[in-house]
Design an enzyme around this catalytic site. Sequence first.
Site, short mmCIF file in Angstrom:
data_model
loop_
_atom_site.label_atom_id
_atom_site.label_comp_id
_atom_site.label_asym_id
_atom_site.label_seq_id
_atom_site.Cartn_x
_atom_site.Cartn_y
_atom_site.Cartn_z
N HIS A 21 1.00 -1.26 -0.20
CA HIS A 21 -0.02 -0.01 -0.06
C HIS A 21 0.79 1.19 -0.06
CE1 HIS A 21 -3.43 2.61 1.19
NE2 HIS A 21 -2.43 3.24 1.93
N GLU A 22 1.78 1.34 1.06
CA GLU A 22 2.64 2.57 0.78
C GLU A 22 3.81 2.63 -0.14
OE1 GLU A 22 2.47 4.93 2.92
OE2 GLU A 22 0.87 3.89 4.12
N HIS A 25 1.78 4.60 -2.71
CA HIS A 25 2.04 5.86 -2.70
C HIS A 25 3.46 6.57 -3.00
CE1 HIS A 25 -1.50 6.73 -0.63
NE2 HIS A 25 -1.42 5.74 0.29
#
Length: 107
Positions: A21-22, A25
């Site tokens: 998920h990170e 980003h």
Amino acid sequence: MSVAIIIILFIVTLLVAMYLHELGHFIASKRAGVKVEEFGIGIPPRLSGIKRGETTYSLNAIPIGAFVKAAGENDPTVPRSLAGKGPWTRLGIYAAGPLVNVLLAFV
């Protein structure tokens, strides 16, 4: 399968999902030209870290969660800041993490 193994597999799966998920980003930020100061696994305090280019990749003490620290998250005057980007670019960066989660669900 024993309960202990199931719990360990659950925790590992959760950590991998948070990391990816990170990473979404992180990649979106880099592609948009935003300076990423730190990519961290776990919650600080920092146990160790490696600086590659302008980004510090850190492993932190509390092994729950992950984070991406972009330069100027709330200050548009900082060069190459997240806040200095346009609203569609910021939306793309913010949406990249959940998009990875959706794609991961199909895998």
